[in-house]
Design a protein around this motif. Structure first.
Motif, short mmCIF file in Angstrom:
data_model
loop_
_atom_site.label_atom_id
_atom_site.label_comp_id
_atom_site.label_asym_id
_atom_site.label_seq_id
_atom_site.Cartn_x
_atom_site.Cartn_y
_atom_site.Cartn_z
N THR A 54 35.62 27.20 48.08
CA THR A 54 34.29 27.04 47.62
C THR A 54 33.17 27.64 48.59
O THR A 54 33.19 27.67 49.69
CB THR A 54 33.96 25.39 47.36
N THR A 55 32.45 28.54 47.59
CA THR A 55 31.42 29.19 48.47
C THR A 55 30.02 28.66 48.33
O THR A 55 29.60 27.99 47.41
CB THR A 55 31.23 30.45 48.01
N SER A 56 29.56 28.15 49.63
CA SER A 56 28.27 27.32 49.41
C SER A 56 27.39 27.78 50.72
O SER A 56 27.81 28.63 51.60
CB SER A 56 28.59 25.76 50.15
N HIS A 57 26.17 27.24 50.75
CA HIS A 57 25.07 27.90 51.73
C HIS A 57 24.63 26.56 52.41
O HIS A 57 24.44 25.54 52.03
CB HIS A 57 23.99 28.64 50.80
N ARG A 132 45.21 44.80 41.78
CA ARG A 132 46.03 43.75 41.91
C ARG A 132 45.91 42.44 40.99
O ARG A 132 46.49 41.48 41.03
CB ARG A 132 45.83 43.22 43.44
N GLY A 133 44.65 42.53 40.42
CA GLY A 133 44.54 41.55 39.21
C GLY A 133 43.61 40.34 39.77
O GLY A 133 43.73 39.32 39.37
N VAL A 134 43.03 40.35 41.02
CA VAL A 134 42.13 39.38 41.64
C VAL A 134 41.00 39.27 40.58
O VAL A 134 40.55 40.08 39.80
CB VAL A 134 41.71 40.05 42.92
N ARG A 135 40.81 37.88 40.44
CA ARG A 135 39.68 37.47 39.52
C ARG A 135 38.50 38.24 39.59
O ARG A 135 37.89 38.34 40.99
CB ARG A 135 39.45 35.93 39.55
N PRO A 136 37.78 38.76 38.53
CA PRO A 136 36.41 39.53 38.76
C PRO A 136 35.51 38.77 39.44
O PRO A 136 34.66 39.40 40.15
CB PRO A 136 36.15 39.75 37.31
N GLU A 137 35.29 37.47 39.27
CA GLU A 137 34.26 36.70 39.78
C GLU A 137 34.42 36.64 41.33
O GLU A 137 33.33 36.66 41.90
CB GLU A 137 34.06 35.16 39.34
N LEU A 138 35.60 36.80 41.80
CA LEU A 138 35.79 36.63 43.37
C LEU A 138 35.57 38.06 43.75
O LEU A 138 34.79 38.27 44.90
CB LEU A 138 37.25 36.46 43.54
N ILE A 139 35.85 39.28 43.35
CA ILE A 139 35.59 40.38 43.78
C ILE A 139 34.09 40.66 43.87
O ILE A 139 33.42 40.96 44.67
CB ILE A 139 36.10 41.51 42.64
N SER A 140 33.32 40.12 42.52
CA SER A 140 31.89 40.17 42.54
C SER A 140 31.16 39.25 43.60
O SER A 140 30.30 39.99 44.23
CB SER A 140 31.42 39.76 41.29
N TYR A 141 31.58 38.21 43.75
CA TYR A 141 30.96 37.51 44.88
C TYR A 141 31.13 37.98 46.42
O TYR A 141 30.14 38.28 46.98
CB TYR A 141 31.52 36.01 44.97
N GLY A 406 31.35 45.35 42.74
CA GLY A 406 32.27 45.49 41.56
C GLY A 406 32.72 44.04 41.18
O GLY A 406 32.03 42.99 41.43
N GLY A 407 33.69 44.22 39.97
CA GLY A 407 34.26 43.04 39.45
C GLY A 407 33.95 42.71 38.16
O GLY A 407 34.58 41.87 37.42
N TYR A 408 33.45 43.68 37.59
CA TYR A 408 33.01 44.09 36.13
C TYR A 408 32.83 45.30 35.68
O TYR A 408 32.88 46.13 36.48
CB TYR A 408 31.58 43.10 35.89
N GLY A 409 32.53 45.58 34.52
CA GLY A 409 32.47 46.77 34.02
C GLY A 409 33.85 47.40 33.88
O GLY A 409 35.15 47.02 33.88
N SER A 410 33.95 48.69 33.04
CA SER A 410 34.98 49.62 32.68
C SER A 410 35.86 49.76 33.73
O SER A 410 37.01 49.75 33.54
CB SER A 410 34.49 50.84 32.05
#
Length: 439
Positions: A54-57, A132-141, A406-410
């Motif tokens: 979990t990512t928190s601040h 590698r198929g890592v979840r896009p939301e993790l790459i984006s974060y 990244g994490g989204y787009g074409s």
């Protein structure tokens, strides 16, 4: 390696002219270091009860820490230092007969060139993780967290473009130019909160940071020389902050807090001018003893060493955090199973900061050379090209800071942000059109 860095810094320190205000360089380095450590402390990733990362601040977990941002939010000091340095540089350029284009090229190359390896490395990371198929939301974060530091570059580039205008306004109107920008910032905030014109708030990137930069011109012209006046100004800034956050609609935190509807920095609010007044008053009140201390060879050599790679350290420090979190994740969550805000978690901040610093060292060693681009010879390109390149770079960096790489787009990439940033850097760094003369 440490001895080589120290030896090189000592050589540069010995060549420092007596007229140089060493306190400016010291504050630049210290402000960047404070921001770096502050970001490391604010990050609070952990594995929750379901064994999910979990990512928190920390400001969302422990609300009282918002008051600490009155100390660790030192970007106002950096912009004030930037105003001082830009004022000296621009006046020297005019005295030597250098054009706006020649001056702007030199300032921009030192700002944008260190960004290039950061972009290349993160495009590579995102491409590999996407494949590698890592979840896009993790790459984006991950990429968005790593690019948080570049927001300030996007703003600072715009401030640099306007130095001739703001310095001329200061020369003609003095402190009235500061108060005019402050009044404009107040009007924008009123329209932002009372009328709901949220889009207008972005004008304060100019008014707020421009006003703080003008304080740097005032410092340069020794308008802040009396210690008593500085301490009174600091007290008034502190009082203004208290009124604004208790009576006004402003949050206590001087940085943006995830999930909060109002951010002090996005867009900037007038509270940052009050913060600059408070911090600047206190720090400039200590200028005389600090400059005497920095006259010593060891202290000044240390300041030179810090400044040698300070921009590289700043733009890469959250990439180092991403690497530390990744290593902990691969190690089964080692070090990330303490609840943020607990006493154990606070004690763990010491090894956490040490781990981040260790991860950062090879990045600074590898990419610090980009902070010292080669000098260019001959006539510069027309000024409009540097302005265009700066605007493209600034907009691209703003998109990357807001959305990540990244994490989204074409292609799994933030194509627009990357394209604008890379093309802007290319326009600034290249000399196409230089043979046509200077405009």
């Amino acid at each position: 390696m440490i001895m080589a860095v120290w030896s090189r810094a000592a050589e540069l320190a010995d060549r420092t002219p007596p007229s140089r205000n060493r306190y400016v360089d010291f504050l630049r380095a210290i402000s960047m270091l404070v921001v770096t450590v502050g970001h490391w402390l604010a990050a609070a990733p952990y594995f929750d009860a379901t064994d999910t990362l979990t990512t928190s601040h920390i400001l969302t977990v422990v609300p009282w820490t918002a008051w600490l941002t009155w100390i660790v939010q030192v970007m106002p000091i950096f912009f004030m230092v930037g105003g001082y340095a830009n004022g000296i540089s621009w006046r020297a350029a005019r005295r030597d007969g250098r054009s706006y284009a020649a001056w702007l090229e030199g300032r921009l190359r030192r700002l944008v060139w260190p960004i290039l390896p950061l972009l290349v490395v993160w495009v590579t990371i995102v491409a590999v993780e996407y494949a590698r198929g890592v979840r896009p939301e993790l790459i984006s974060y991950g990429s968005q967290a790593a690019f948080i530091p570049v927001w300030f570059l996007a703003v600072y580039i715009g401030i640099v473009l306007l130095v001739p205008a703001t310095e001329a306004a200061w020369t003609r109107f003095g402190m009235r130019s500061f108060w005019a920008l402050t009044a404009a910032a107040v009007v924008v905030d009123v329209m932002y909160f009372a009328v709901g014109l949220r889009w207008l708030g972005f004008a304060n990137y100019l008014f707020v940071w421009g006003a703080i930069s003008v304080l740097g011109y005032a410092w340069l012209d020794e308008r802040f020389s009396e210690r008593r006046t500085l301490l009174v100004g600091a007290a008034l800034g502190f009082a203004a902050l208290l009124l604004l956050v208790h009576i006004g609609p402003y949050p206590v935190a001087m940085i943006g807090v995830p999930g909060d509807p109002i951010s002090t920095t996005t867009p900037p609010k007038v509270t940052l001018i009050a913060l600059a007044t408070m911090q600047g008053g206190l720090l400039l009140a200590a200028q005389a003893p600090a400059r005497r201390w920095l006259a010593g060879r060891v202290a000044w050599t240390a300041a030179v060493a810090m400044n040698g790679n300070i921009m590289t350290l700043f733009i890469w420090h959250l990439t180092a955090t991403t690497l530390v979190v990744l290593a902990a994740y691969l190690a089964g969550g080692f070090g990330l199973r303490l609840e943020p805000g607990s006493s154990e978690w606070w004690w763990s901040r010491f090894p956490w900061i040490a781990a981040n610093a260790i991860a950062l060292i090879p990045l600074v060693v590898a990419f610090g050379r980009f902070e010292r681009p080669r000098a260019t010879g001959g006539a510069p390109a027309p000024a409009w090209r540097y302005v265009l390149g700066a605007l493209m770079t600034g907009i691209g960096l703003a998109l990357l800071a807001a959305q990540g790489v990244g994490g989204y787009g074409s292609f799994g990439l933030n194509v627009w942000g990357l394209a604008l940033a890379l093309m802007g850097i290319g326009v600034v760094a290249s000399r196409i059109g230089a043979s046509r003369g200077v405009i």
